[in-house]
Design a protein around this motif. Structure first.
Motif, PDB file in Angstrom:
ATOM      1  N   UNK A   1      -3.774  -8.214   1.266  1.00 21.74           N
ATOM      2  CA  UNK A   1      -4.603  -8.158   2.400  1.00 21.74           C
ATOM      3  C   UNK A   1      -3.667  -8.417   3.681  1.00 21.74           C
ATOM      4  N   UNK A   2      -2.490  -8.265   3.724  1.00 23.80           N
ATOM      5  CA  UNK A   2      -1.848  -8.276   4.890  1.00 23.80           C
ATOM      6  C   UNK A   2      -1.154  -6.700   5.271  1.00 23.80           C
ATOM      7  N   UNK A   3      -0.847  -6.751   6.483  1.00 19.62           N
ATOM      8  CA  UNK A   3      -0.336  -5.186   6.859  1.00 19.62           C
ATOM      9  C   UNK A   3       0.941  -4.969   6.025  1.00 19.62           C
ATOM     10  N   UNK A   4       1.370  -3.594   5.786  1.00 23.71           N
ATOM     11  CA  UNK A   4       2.376  -3.358   5.157  1.00 23.71           C
ATOM     12  C   UNK A   4       2.992  -2.236   5.584  1.00 23.71           C
TER      13      UNK A   4
ATOM     14  N   UNK B   1       1.528   2.375   6.443  1.00 23.49           N
ATOM     15  CA  UNK B   1       2.442   3.100   7.364  1.00 23.49           C
ATOM     16  C   UNK B   1       3.800   3.427   6.369  1.00 23.49           C
ATOM     17  N   UNK B   2       3.946   4.635   6.134  1.00 23.45           N
ATOM     18  CA  UNK B   2       5.201   4.956   5.320  1.00 23.45           C
ATOM     19  C   UNK B   2       5.928   5.980   6.140  1.00 23.45           C
TER      20      UNK B   2
ATOM     21  N   UNK C   1       2.460  12.763   2.563  1.00 26.77           N
ATOM     22  CA  UNK C   1       2.788  11.807   1.769  1.00 26.77           C
ATOM     23  C   UNK C   1       3.182  10.772   2.838  1.00 26.77           C
ATOM     24  N   UNK C   2       4.134  10.875   4.064  1.00 26.39           N
ATOM     25  CA  UNK C   2       4.403  10.094   4.899  1.00 26.39           C
ATOM     26  C   UNK C   2       3.595  10.175   6.296  1.00 26.39           C
TER      27      UNK C   2
ATOM     28  N   UNK D   1       6.638  -0.169  16.212  1.00 28.42           N
ATOM     29  CA  UNK D   1       5.318   0.452  16.449  1.00 28.42           C
ATOM     30  C   UNK D   1       4.374   0.433  15.669  1.00 28.42           C
ATOM     31  N   UNK D   2       4.941   0.789  14.220  1.00 28.79           N
ATOM     32  CA  UNK D   2       3.952   0.796  13.219  1.00 28.79           C
ATOM     33  C   UNK D   2       3.296  -0.506  13.036  1.00 28.79           C
TER      34      UNK D   2
END
Length: 566
Positions: free
Chosen positions: A437-440, A461-462, A508-509, A537-538
């Motif tokens: 549940x944490x941002x990745x 975010x990839x 994909x990214x 930024x992400x």
């Protein structure tokens, strides 16, 4: 770090009080401090050593002496910040136990000698200004053994820490369950493990230091449930002590058995920390536990990252990606992150050095960073993926965003890896990253090979560097399957659509990170600046999304992948 004069003065009484019991040199006639106090490791006279006076460490060889609980608390915590809890709890003699000495007599004698009521001190304190709940065992009190009082104080520690929303830090030095209290002592393992588990359900940090020695019921219960496990150099650590093992098996153990360094190698502890560095190490962990947040305006997204087109051919990109001088995860962690506290081990018997992980901060924000560190012809072992999963779950408990660096030829395909459960480790890693549940934020910085790379790239975010590649299989592998000739890798590479700009078009990214002319290896510092700006930024984008919404969006993102007709 040298002690201040007031610290030396304060611990001087402990030097006089504890030297006889630690070294046994007086023969009951003269105080030990009138004779040289020699280091048992190297023979150095530490009688007048300032390092020994404060830390109980030999400044010549680094040997760590036993340290009384109150003295350790005084050196470790901010001055005057420790307030003891449950000081009134007294042990009893439920079994009316008699051995070489009656238990009641033992208790009275040890209480007079140590000034403690039982083998652990608990309370609240501050380290570097950060509040925490603290428990410190004292081996001088019946070998730091855990009886009813110790178990009760530990359980109350976790409960009170949960009420106060405080991290817990425990220093163990113990021989295990107290035999004089029989099964009542053994049941404290269940009590304290349950209390630790309930505390961790509140997503609060729990850190332990295994001091010398730490064995038996304490080691095999609540202490081994800690989020982060530290150990002192050469500390004896293990479930059954060496003498017990040798007595039961009739076989001698290797010299390094049951030592802190052995446990580090086998994934049981995160780091071996010199006592002189302990306060700063814990302070840095607490800083991440209390969630640093960035200040000021976040960097704005550069439009050029979406405008630029791939100029090089796919095969040229592959060659740049594989340049041996290309910076990897270790370089980016060193140059982009502050206060990196490395964490090791999968807690299942292994540690893969090809996966680097730990707590750090970037752009003023505390995160968990996990990186696949490129090595020639090195694949990621099952322990590497299990360690990654462990750090992801730890990040979730501590509410830390996760940043991953992807750079691997793939998961280990060998016979040994199959026997070690490589497929299961990959599957659990994919599942874990998809549901936490944490941002990745994931960054493909080199060769993203197959499922071994994807396991650390299921991000919100990839991002992908301009000269990185990300593929279902290597060009050589694809050529071997399609043409039965790996030498046709150059011919098939373009068909795989493995470059950053092609993968951006496929969805994909999310973003291509530009590189210096010719690739990141031509100017690693400039490349790191570009990567750092993109990560910050992400992170700023994804941390603003509510947790439940974040998980649902991530699920929908990967649920919707693929092209098909209906």
């Amino acid at each position: 770090m040298l002690p201040t004069d007031d610290v030396v003065k304060n611990v001087g009484k402990w030097f006089r009080k504890m030297a006889p019991s630690q070294e046994g040199r007086t023969g009951g006639k003269k105080p030990a401090f009138e004779k040289p106090l020699l280091c048992p490791e190297c023979g150095t006279d530490v009688t007048h050593s300032r390092v020994y006076a404060e830390f109980r460490v030999c400044e010549h060889c680094g040997h760590h002496f036993l340290q009384p609980a109150r003295e350790r608390i005084m050196v470790l915590t901010d001055p005057g910040s420790f307030h003891e809890w449950d000081a009134d709890l007294e042990p009893t003699d439920p079994l009316h136990f008699t051995g070489s000495e009656k238990y009641r007599s033992q208790l009275k004698r040890v209480q007079r000698k140590t000034g403690l009521r039982d083998a652990v001190l608990t309370g609240e304190a501050r380290i570097g200004g950060y509040p925490l709940a603290l428990a410190v065992f004292d081996f001088h009190f019946l070998g730091g053994s855990m009886g009813s009082v110790v178990g009760e104080k530990i359980a109350r520690l976790f409960e009170r820490a949960a009420e106060k929303r405080m991290p817990v830090f425990v220093v163990t030095s113990t021989g295990g369950a107290r035999i004089q209290e029989g099964m009542l002592a053994l049941l404290q393992m269940a009590k304290t493990a349950a209390a630790a588990g309930r505390f961790q359900q509140q997503k609060l940090p729990f850190v332990v230091l295994f001091a010398h020695p730490t064995t038996g019921g304490v080691f095999a219960s609540f202490a081994n449930l800690a989020d982060v496990a530290l150990a002192e150099p050469k500390a004896l650590i293990g479930f059954a002590g060496p003498r017990v093992v040798e007595g039961m098996t009739g076989k001698p153990l290797p010299p390094d058995s049951h030592r802190a360094e052995f446990q580090l190698e086998h994934g049981t502890v995160d780091a071996v920390v010199d006592r002189r560095d302990l306060r700063e190490t814990v302070r840095r962990l607490l800083a991440h536990a209390y969630h640093r947040e960035p200040e000021g305006e976040p960097p704005k997204k550069g439009a050029e990252t979406r405008r630029r087109k791939q100029k090089a051919s796919t095969w040229e990109v592959v060659q740049v990606c594989r340049n041996p001088k290309r910076p990897g995860a270790a370089f980016y962690i060193e140059h982009l992150f502050d206060d990196f506290v490395p964490l090791r081990g999968d807690r299942a018997g292994g540690d893969d050095p090809a996966v680097i992980g730990g707590m750090a901060s970037i752009g003023g924000r505390s995160v968990m960073v996990i990186g696949q560190d490129r090595e020639p012809d090195k694949y990621i072992d099952p322990a590497g993926y299990r360690k990654s999963c462990r750090l992801m779950r730890l990040a979730e408990r501590w509410s830390l965003p996760i940043v991953t660096f992807v750079d691997t030829k793939g998961a280990n395909p060998t016979y040994e890896a199959e026997g070690g459960g490589i497929a299961h480790a990959l599957a659990v890693c994919l599942k874990t990253m998809s549901e936490i549940s944490v941002p990745t934020v994931s960054v493909v910085i080199g060769e993203g090979g197959s499922g071994g790379a994807l396991a650390l790239a299921v991000g919100d975010r990839v991002l992908m560097q301009e000269f990185a590649i990300y593929s279902v299989i290597s060009p050589e592998g694809a050529a071997s399957i399609v043409f039965r000739n790996p030498e046709k890798a150059k011919e098939i590479a373009g068909n795989l659509k493995i470059t950053a700009y092609e993968l951006l078009r496929l969805g994909v990214i999310d973003e291509v990170i530009p590189e210096p002319e010719g690739g990141a290896h031509t100017n690693p510092i400039e490349a790191a600046e570009m990567v750092g700006e993109a990560i910050i930024r992400s992170l700023n984008e994804v941390v603003a999304v509510p947790r439940q919404e974040l998980v649902e969006k991530r699920y929908e993102r990967y649920r919707s992948t693929g092209k098909y007709k209906q």
